[in-house]
Write a protein that holds these residues in place. Sequence first.
Motif, PDB file in Angstrom:
ATOM      1  N   SER A  12      29.186  43.089 -13.575  1.00 42.46           N
ATOM      2  CA  SER A  12      28.248  44.207 -13.688  1.00 42.46           C
ATOM      3  C   SER A  12      26.883  43.690 -13.258  1.00 42.46           C
ATOM      4  O   SER A  12      26.479  42.594 -13.669  1.00 42.46           O
ATOM      5  CB  SER A  12      28.213  44.679 -15.150  1.00 42.46           C
ATOM      6  OG  SER A  12      26.919  45.113 -15.511  1.00 42.46           O
ATOM      7  N   GLN A  35      31.865  46.181  -8.542  1.00 45.71           N
ATOM      8  CA  GLN A  35      31.749  45.627  -9.900  1.00 45.71           C
ATOM      9  C   GLN A  35      33.134  45.703 -10.549  1.00 45.71           C
ATOM     10  O   GLN A  35      33.839  46.698 -10.412  1.00 45.71           O
ATOM     11  CB  GLN A  35      30.803  46.453 -10.755  1.00 45.71           C
ATOM     12  CG  GLN A  35      29.373  46.547 -10.226  1.00 45.71           C
ATOM     13  CD  GLN A  35      28.461  47.325 -11.160  1.00 45.71           C
ATOM     14  OE1 GLN A  35      27.509  46.795 -11.676  1.00 45.71           O
ATOM     15  NE2 GLN A  35      28.751  48.599 -11.376  1.00 45.71           N
ATOM     16  N   TYR A  39      29.515  49.453 -16.273  1.00 45.64           N
ATOM     17  CA  TYR A  39      29.542  50.275 -17.487  1.00 45.64           C
ATOM     18  C   TYR A  39      28.322  51.187 -17.564  1.00 45.64           C
ATOM     19  O   TYR A  39      27.296  50.962 -16.927  1.00 45.64           O
ATOM     20  CB  TYR A  39      29.645  49.420 -18.756  1.00 45.64           C
ATOM     21  CG  TYR A  39      28.521  48.421 -18.917  1.00 45.64           C
ATOM     22  CD1 TYR A  39      28.627  47.149 -18.379  1.00 45.64           C
ATOM     23  CD2 TYR A  39      27.350  48.756 -19.597  1.00 45.64           C
ATOM     24  CE1 TYR A  39      27.601  46.232 -18.518  1.00 45.64           C
ATOM     25  CE2 TYR A  39      26.312  47.843 -19.731  1.00 45.64           C
ATOM     26  CZ  TYR A  39      26.450  46.580 -19.193  1.00 45.64           C
ATOM     27  OH  TYR A  39      25.423  45.677 -19.318  1.00 45.64           O
ATOM     28  N   ARG A  41      26.417  54.149 -20.608  1.00 49.01           N
ATOM     29  CA  ARG A  41      25.978  54.129 -21.997  1.00 49.01           C
ATOM     30  C   ARG A  41      27.198  54.070 -22.911  1.00 49.01           C
ATOM     31  O   ARG A  41      28.281  54.519 -22.546  1.00 49.01           O
ATOM     32  CB  ARG A  41      25.132  55.367 -22.285  1.00 49.01           C
ATOM     33  CG  ARG A  41      23.803  55.290 -21.519  1.00 49.01           C
ATOM     34  CD  ARG A  41      22.993  56.549 -21.681  1.00 49.01           C
ATOM     35  NE  ARG A  41      23.793  57.705 -21.407  1.00 49.01           N
ATOM     36  CZ  ARG A  41      23.721  58.840 -22.121  1.00 49.01           C
ATOM     37  NH1 ARG A  41      22.897  58.925 -23.152  1.00 49.01           N
ATOM     38  NH2 ARG A  41      24.457  59.868 -21.793  1.00 49.01           N
ATOM     39  N   ARG A  44      30.766  52.973 -21.666  1.00 45.98           N
ATOM     40  CA  ARG A  44      31.741  53.768 -20.913  1.00 45.98           C
ATOM     41  C   ARG A  44      31.875  53.193 -19.508  1.00 45.98           C
ATOM     42  O   ARG A  44      30.919  52.662 -18.955  1.00 45.98           O
ATOM     43  CB  ARG A  44      31.283  55.233 -20.848  1.00 45.98           C
ATOM     44  CG  ARG A  44      31.415  55.930 -22.199  1.00 45.98           C
ATOM     45  CD  ARG A  44      31.065  57.390 -22.100  1.00 45.98           C
ATOM     46  NE  ARG A  44      29.668  57.587 -21.891  1.00 45.98           N
ATOM     47  CZ  ARG A  44      28.915  58.472 -22.563  1.00 45.98           C
ATOM     48  NH1 ARG A  44      29.466  59.254 -23.470  1.00 45.98           N
ATOM     49  NH2 ARG A  44      27.635  58.601 -22.311  1.00 45.98           N
ATOM     50  N   ILE A  47      32.992  53.699 -12.552  1.00 47.07           N
ATOM     51  CA  ILE A  47      33.924  53.391 -11.459  1.00 47.07           C
ATOM     52  C   ILE A  47      33.130  52.758 -10.316  1.00 47.07           C
ATOM     53  O   ILE A  47      32.209  53.374  -9.764  1.00 47.07           O
ATOM     54  CB  ILE A  47      34.631  54.684 -10.966  1.00 47.07           C
ATOM     55  CG1 ILE A  47      35.312  55.425 -12.122  1.00 47.07           C
ATOM     56  CG2 ILE A  47      35.568  54.397  -9.798  1.00 47.07           C
ATOM     57  CD1 ILE A  47      36.646  54.913 -12.547  1.00 47.07           C
ATOM     58  N   LYS A 104      28.559  65.115 -11.215  1.00 46.80           N
ATOM     59  CA  LYS A 104      27.732  63.902 -11.325  1.00 46.80           C
ATOM     60  C   LYS A 104      27.797  63.054 -10.052  1.00 46.80           C
ATOM     61  O   LYS A 104      28.868  62.680  -9.600  1.00 46.80           O
ATOM     62  CB  LYS A 104      28.232  63.103 -12.536  1.00 46.80           C
ATOM     63  CG  LYS A 104      27.427  61.873 -12.858  1.00 46.80           C
ATOM     64  CD  LYS A 104      27.615  61.488 -14.316  1.00 46.80           C
ATOM     65  CE  LYS A 104      27.042  60.131 -14.631  1.00 46.80           C
ATOM     66  NZ  LYS A 104      27.015  59.869 -16.074  1.00 46.80           N
ATOM     67  N   ASN A 125      26.916  57.539  -5.954  1.00 53.52           N
ATOM     68  CA  ASN A 125      28.082  57.760  -5.094  1.00 53.52           C
ATOM     69  C   ASN A 125      27.612  58.249  -3.733  1.00 53.52           C
ATOM     70  O   ASN A 125      27.108  59.361  -3.607  1.00 53.52           O
ATOM     71  CB  ASN A 125      29.002  58.820  -5.700  1.00 53.52           C
ATOM     72  CG  ASN A 125      29.548  58.393  -7.049  1.00 53.52           C
ATOM     73  OD1 ASN A 125      29.707  57.202  -7.297  1.00 53.52           O
ATOM     74  ND2 ASN A 125      29.840  59.356  -7.900  1.00 53.52           N
ATOM     75  N   SER A 137      36.370  60.592 -14.997  1.00 49.53           N
ATOM     76  CA  SER A 137      36.757  61.406 -16.154  1.00 49.53           C
ATOM     77  C   SER A 137      35.852  62.619 -16.426  1.00 49.53           C
ATOM     78  O   SER A 137      35.882  63.175 -17.509  1.00 49.53           O
ATOM     79  CB  SER A 137      36.801  60.519 -17.397  1.00 49.53           C
ATOM     80  OG  SER A 137      35.508  60.005 -17.646  1.00 49.53           O
TER      81      SER A 137
HETATM   82  C1  BT5 Z   1      25.821  56.373 -16.861  1.00 52.64           C
HETATM   83  O1  BT5 Z   1      26.448  56.213 -18.052  1.00 52.64           O
HETATM   84  O2  BT5 Z   1      25.816  57.385 -16.197  1.00 52.64           O
HETATM   85  C2  BT5 Z   1      25.127  55.100 -16.337  1.00 52.64           C
HETATM   86  C3  BT5 Z   1      25.928  54.407 -15.303  1.00 52.64           C
HETATM   87  C4  BT5 Z   1      25.195  53.211 -14.751  1.00 52.64           C
HETATM   88  C5  BT5 Z   1      26.045  52.437 -13.805  1.00 52.64           C
HETATM   89  C6  BT5 Z   1      25.259  51.342 -13.139  1.00 52.64           C
HETATM   90  S1  BT5 Z   1      26.091  50.639 -11.775  1.00 52.64           S
HETATM   91  C7  BT5 Z   1      24.960  49.353 -11.686  1.00 52.64           C
HETATM   92  C8  BT5 Z   1      24.635  48.952 -13.114  1.00 52.64           C
HETATM   93  N1  BT5 Z   1      25.584  47.965 -13.600  1.00 52.64           N
HETATM   94  C9  BT5 Z   1      26.356  48.455 -14.589  1.00 52.64           C
HETATM   95  O3  BT5 Z   1      27.291  47.858 -15.173  1.00 52.64           O
HETATM   96  N2  BT5 Z   1      25.957  49.715 -14.878  1.00 52.64           N
HETATM   97  C10 BT5 Z   1      24.873  50.154 -14.029  1.00 52.64           C
HETATM   98  P1  BT5 Z   1      27.059  57.386 -18.922  1.00 52.64           P
HETATM   99  O4  BT5 Z   1      26.038  58.467 -19.108  1.00 52.64           O
HETATM  100  O5  BT5 Z   1      27.612  56.730 -20.126  1.00 52.64           O
HETATM  101  O6  BT5 Z   1      28.208  57.968 -18.025  1.00 52.64           O
HETATM  102  C11 BT5 Z   1      29.473  57.351 -17.925  1.00 52.64           C
HETATM  103  C12 BT5 Z   1      30.452  58.438 -17.496  1.00 52.64           C
HETATM  104  O7  BT5 Z   1      30.214  58.806 -16.122  1.00 52.64           O
HETATM  105  C13 BT5 Z   1      31.915  57.988 -17.524  1.00 52.64           C
HETATM  106  O8  BT5 Z   1      32.477  58.149 -18.794  1.00 52.64           O
HETATM  107  C14 BT5 Z   1      32.542  58.916 -16.485  1.00 52.64           C
HETATM  108  O9  BT5 Z   1      32.838  60.189 -17.045  1.00 52.64           O
HETATM  109  C15 BT5 Z   1      31.435  59.118 -15.471  1.00 52.64           C
HETATM  110  N3  BT5 Z   1      31.589  58.211 -14.321  1.00 52.64           N
HETATM  111  C16 BT5 Z   1      32.132  56.972 -14.247  1.00 52.64           C
HETATM  112  N4  BT5 Z   1      32.055  56.482 -13.008  1.00 52.64           N
HETATM  113  C17 BT5 Z   1      31.455  57.430 -12.254  1.00 52.64           C
HETATM  114  C18 BT5 Z   1      31.095  57.526 -10.893  1.00 52.64           C
HETATM  115  N5  BT5 Z   1      31.300  56.531 -10.023  1.00 52.64           N
HETATM  116  N6  BT5 Z   1      30.494  58.660 -10.492  1.00 52.64           N
HETATM  117  C19 BT5 Z   1      30.252  59.695 -11.327  1.00 52.64           C
HETATM  118  N7  BT5 Z   1      30.578  59.666 -12.635  1.00 52.64           N
HETATM  119  C20 BT5 Z   1      31.162  58.542 -13.082  1.00 52.64           C
END
Ligand code: BT5
Length: 236
Positions: A12, A35, A39, A41, A44, A47, A104, A125, A137
Amino acid sequence: MYKLIELETVNSTNNFAKENINQLSDKTIISAKTQTNGYGRFRRKWISDIPENIYLSIILKPADTKNIINLTQYLCVILCKTLEDYEIKPEIKWPNDVLVNGKKISGVLCECVNKNNIILGMGVNLNIEQKNIEQISQPATSLNLEIGKKVNKKIFQKKLLNNFFTKYETFLKEGFVFIKNDYVKRTCFLGKTIFVSNKQDKKTEYFAKSIDHDGALVVLDKLKKELKILSGDITY
Ligand code: BT5
């Protein structure tokens, strides 16, 4: 203006930044092609298996820390402005999501080692095939699907980082008021009934009234009592 460190695969970028925080200077960017354990928040899963998408973390070591609480919101505005160059209409879902047509496209995760060592991570994305979107999801999209052509990651990333750092110092000084209009006009939930869930996933119904001068969400409960919400997830 900033220093870019480009990695191939990392668990990550936020984690990498955390582990190396003392060796990394202010305004260093850690970006990765993929990655293995990205992850969001509450840990979670994010992808993160397509090199043509953005997975990066900005390391910030500000001297003036009074407005860092709103950095996520500042980045959401910058993400929207950068996406708008591609003639789409992104929206902000409080506190940290950027959506296009209700789906999203980007998420922001701000982690503070302490108030002078901040890691602002984001996933955007840019290029995902429709069939791979379905593994996410919740309803999700990608810039290529919205504009109907492949997106050049290098160009997008450069625009995004330039936009971020051009106004960063002013934002640090002035805080949320500096971006309030830009933030509020892009929100997609004000004036609606929303459900706010906390860590335990308990959902409470409110009316979303406004965004306060400090970036907090102002809601009315069922008895029309006004409350300020500082964190959580919303659905509507
Ligand atoms: C977020 O969390 O939206 C913050 C994500 C931050 C990711 C970046 S990548 C670079 C850096 N390094 C890391 O390890 N993290 C940061 P949250 O609000 O908790 O949303 C997570 C939810 O978004 C998941 O449960 C899915 O439903 C959805 N999700 C997962 N992957 C996705 C994707 N590629 N595009 C859109 N939605 C996604």
